[in-house]
Design a protein around this motif. Structure first.
Motif, mmCIF file in Angstrom:
data_model
loop_
_atom_site.group_PDB
_atom_site.id
_atom_site.type_symbol
_atom_site.label_atom_id
_atom_site.label_comp_id
_atom_site.label_asym_id
_atom_site.label_seq_id
_atom_site.Cartn_x
_atom_site.Cartn_y
_atom_site.Cartn_z
ATOM 1 N N UNK A 82 13.098 2.140 -15.139
ATOM 2 C CA UNK A 82 13.364 1.559 -16.452
ATOM 3 C C UNK A 82 12.895 2.537 -17.526
ATOM 4 N N UNK A 83 13.744 2.738 -18.521
ATOM 5 C CA UNK A 83 13.300 3.414 -19.740
ATOM 6 C C UNK A 83 12.913 2.319 -20.722
ATOM 7 N N UNK A 84 11.635 2.217 -20.971
ATOM 8 C CA UNK A 84 11.083 1.124 -21.780
ATOM 9 C C UNK A 84 11.035 1.560 -23.239
ATOM 10 N N UNK A 85 11.893 0.956 -24.060
ATOM 11 C CA UNK A 85 11.896 1.225 -25.499
ATOM 12 C C UNK A 85 10.841 0.365 -26.166
ATOM 13 N N UNK A 86 9.978 0.988 -26.924
ATOM 14 C CA UNK A 86 8.887 0.282 -27.591
ATOM 15 C C UNK A 86 9.002 0.460 -29.095
ATOM 16 N N UNK A 87 8.634 -0.590 -29.841
ATOM 17 C CA UNK A 87 8.080 -1.874 -29.405
ATOM 18 C C UNK A 87 9.096 -2.686 -28.588
ATOM 19 N N UNK A 144 0.804 -1.223 0.000
ATOM 20 C CA UNK A 144 0.000 0.000 0.000
ATOM 21 C C UNK A 144 0.839 1.276 0.000
ATOM 22 N N UNK A 145 2.116 1.178 0.330
ATOM 23 C CA UNK A 145 2.942 2.375 0.388
ATOM 24 C C UNK A 145 3.930 2.491 -0.777
ATOM 25 N N UNK A 146 3.837 1.607 -1.749
ATOM 26 C CA UNK A 146 4.591 1.793 -2.989
ATOM 27 C C UNK A 146 3.894 2.856 -3.843
ATOM 28 N N UNK A 147 4.655 3.462 -4.732
ATOM 29 C CA UNK A 147 4.078 4.341 -5.751
ATOM 30 C C UNK A 147 4.635 3.934 -7.111
ATOM 31 N N UNK A 148 3.865 4.210 -8.166
ATOM 32 C CA UNK A 148 4.266 3.887 -9.528
ATOM 33 C C UNK A 148 3.958 5.092 -10.410
ATOM 34 N N UNK A 149 4.983 5.579 -11.112
ATOM 35 C CA UNK A 149 4.839 6.754 -11.970
ATOM 36 C C UNK A 149 5.376 6.415 -13.355
ATOM 37 N N UNK A 150 4.578 6.694 -14.400
ATOM 38 C CA UNK A 150 4.963 6.397 -15.771
ATOM 39 C C UNK A 150 4.782 7.669 -16.601
ATOM 40 N N UNK A 151 5.833 8.034 -17.355
ATOM 41 C CA UNK A 151 5.751 9.216 -18.208
ATOM 42 C C UNK A 151 6.076 8.848 -19.651
ATOM 43 N N UNK A 152 5.433 9.562 -20.564
ATOM 44 C CA UNK A 152 5.640 9.407 -22.001
ATOM 45 C C UNK A 152 5.956 10.797 -22.565
ATOM 46 N N UNK A 153 7.191 10.977 -23.037
ATOM 47 C CA UNK A 153 7.617 12.293 -23.528
ATOM 48 C C UNK A 153 7.364 13.389 -22.495
ATOM 49 N N UNK A 169 -0.365 4.060 -23.792
ATOM 50 C CA UNK A 169 0.484 5.039 -24.459
ATOM 51 C C UNK A 169 -0.247 5.653 -25.653
ATOM 52 N N UNK A 170 0.334 6.705 -26.202
ATOM 53 C CA UNK A 170 -0.317 7.410 -27.303
ATOM 54 C C UNK A 170 -0.084 6.744 -28.649
ATOM 55 N N UNK A 171 0.946 5.919 -28.748
ATOM 56 C CA UNK A 171 1.266 5.244 -30.006
ATOM 57 C C UNK A 171 2.040 3.978 -29.698
ATOM 58 N N UNK A 172 2.267 3.113 -30.680
ATOM 59 C CA UNK A 172 2.984 1.860 -30.413
ATOM 60 C C UNK A 172 4.495 2.009 -30.326
ATOM 61 N N UNK A 173 5.048 3.199 -30.610
ATOM 62 C CA UNK A 173 6.496 3.313 -30.750
ATOM 63 C C UNK A 173 7.144 4.281 -29.761
ATOM 64 N N UNK A 174 6.391 4.900 -28.893
ATOM 65 C CA UNK A 174 6.984 5.838 -27.948
ATOM 66 C C UNK A 174 7.669 5.103 -26.804
ATOM 67 N N UNK A 175 8.717 5.716 -26.253
ATOM 68 C CA UNK A 175 9.373 5.179 -25.067
ATOM 69 C C UNK A 175 8.658 5.678 -23.816
ATOM 70 N N UNK A 176 8.682 4.851 -22.781
ATOM 71 C CA UNK A 176 8.089 5.215 -21.504
ATOM 72 C C UNK A 176 9.151 5.164 -20.415
ATOM 73 N N UNK A 177 9.049 6.078 -19.475
ATOM 74 C CA UNK A 177 9.917 6.015 -18.294
ATOM 75 C C UNK A 177 9.069 5.530 -17.122
ATOM 76 N N UNK A 178 9.494 4.413 -16.536
ATOM 77 C CA UNK A 178 8.750 3.785 -15.451
ATOM 78 C C UNK A 178 9.563 3.923 -14.168
ATOM 79 N N UNK A 179 8.916 4.413 -13.128
ATOM 80 C CA UNK A 179 9.584 4.645 -11.849
ATOM 81 C C UNK A 179 8.713 4.105 -10.722
#
Length: 306
Positions: free
Chosen positions: A293-298, A215-224, A272-282
């Motif tokens: 992790x910086x998730x490179x997509x696909x 319950x005290x973890x947090x998850x933040x994901x950003x795209x561009x 995500x907004x498209x199939x090819x954007x990278x996401x930063x997961x924290x």
């Protein structure tokens, strides 16, 4: 505490019964426990209790912490022994998945297994993965006076490996009609997609499995630079599916209910907004440790993916 009460219906000396059991703490042990705890005058002192079967579970669509001892009511009998205590931890196993649950002052750590799915995923695919997608592993607890912290450690993995990301576009590509037919043989899937596990997953979805979530973890994901809404979902882990469920049928073995991939309580999704954007997961745990992790997509979906 020994909370596996063996019944073995139909068993006699020299012959095997049903090997069934109940899970609860017997009256004799509860009496001993109450007497032992009565010697602790300082109820703010941490207490750690080890048992095999979990007292609670949260593997349900509402992610509720539900009592799991059998017969019903036996969980509360155990909890009542700790009334007035402020810092109680239960360490349990049995399920081969991770679940962290809190009820008042009681924090239960239901820990996954070094042997993952009874070694079968590793035998069939070379990848040790538990039913919830957690790597085969163990929990580490560190005590400093009254301060206790912990983390889950995958075998052969860095301690900072605390989640896995899935590009669900690539996962769904794997789910051809032939694969769906194979997975449909597993019993729990009959009324749950019939082998098409991710029929309800939208395009450009990313799943994030944070196996030691509480319950005290947090998850933040950003795209561009734009933060995406994160939703907790009740879903299966794709890696365990291909390393155990799919591989087992391909190897001519029967589906076995106890080993099947299961929907669990620590999967999250973003779109995500498209199939090819990278996401930063924290992901950040309750102790402030950050995992990124910086998730490179696909991102390819394979048995040996990170």
């Amino acid at each position: 505490l020994d909370n596996t009460v063996y019944i073995n219906t139909g068993g006699t000396e020299g012959s095997m019964g049903k090997r069934n059991y109940h899970s609860y703490v017997t009256d004799q042990q509860l009496a001993w426990l109450r007497d032992d705890l009565a010697a602790l005058r300082d109820k703010s002192q941490p207490v750690v209790v080890g048992m095999h079967c979990p007292a609670m579970n949260n593997y349900n669509a509402a992610f509720e912490n539900r009592e799991s001892f059998n017969p019903a009511g036996k969980t509360q009998e155990l909890f009542d022994c700790f009334e007035g205590f402020s810092y109680v931890h239960f360490l349990t196993g049995h399920t081969h998945y991770n679940a962290n649950m809190e009820r008042g002052a009681i924090f239960e750590h239901n820990v996954a297994a070094v042997c993952e799915t009874w070694w079968w995923a590793g035998k069939l695919s070379g990848v040790g993965v538990c039913k919830d997608g957690a790597p085969a592993g163990y929990a580490v607890y560190e005590a400093d006076g009254r301060k206790l912290n912990w983390y889950y450690k995958g075998v052969g993995q860095d301690r900072d490996k605390q989640f896995r990301t899935y590009d669900m576009n690539k996962v769904r590509e794997f789910y051809t009609p032939a694969v769906i037919e194979i997975l449909s043989q597993w019993p729990r899937r009959a009324d749950d997609g019939a082998g098409d596990d991710y029929f309800d997953v939208a395009d450009n979805t990313v799943f994030i499995n944070v196996w030691n979530w509480d319950s005290q973890w947090t998850l933040r994901v950003t795209e561009n630079g734009r933060e995406l809404p994160v939703e907790r979902v009740w879903h299966r882990d794709p890696l365990h599916t291909i390393c155990l469920d799919y591989a087992r049928i391909l190897n001519g073995l029967d589906p076995v209910n106890d080993w099947e991939s299961l929907r669990h309580s620590h999967m999250f999704r973003v779109v995500a907004s498209s199939p090819r954007t990278s996401l930063h997961v924290e992901a950040t745990d309750r102790f402030g440790r950050r995992y990124e992790e910086t998730m490179r997509r696909p991102k390819e979906f394979t048995a040996d993916m990170n």
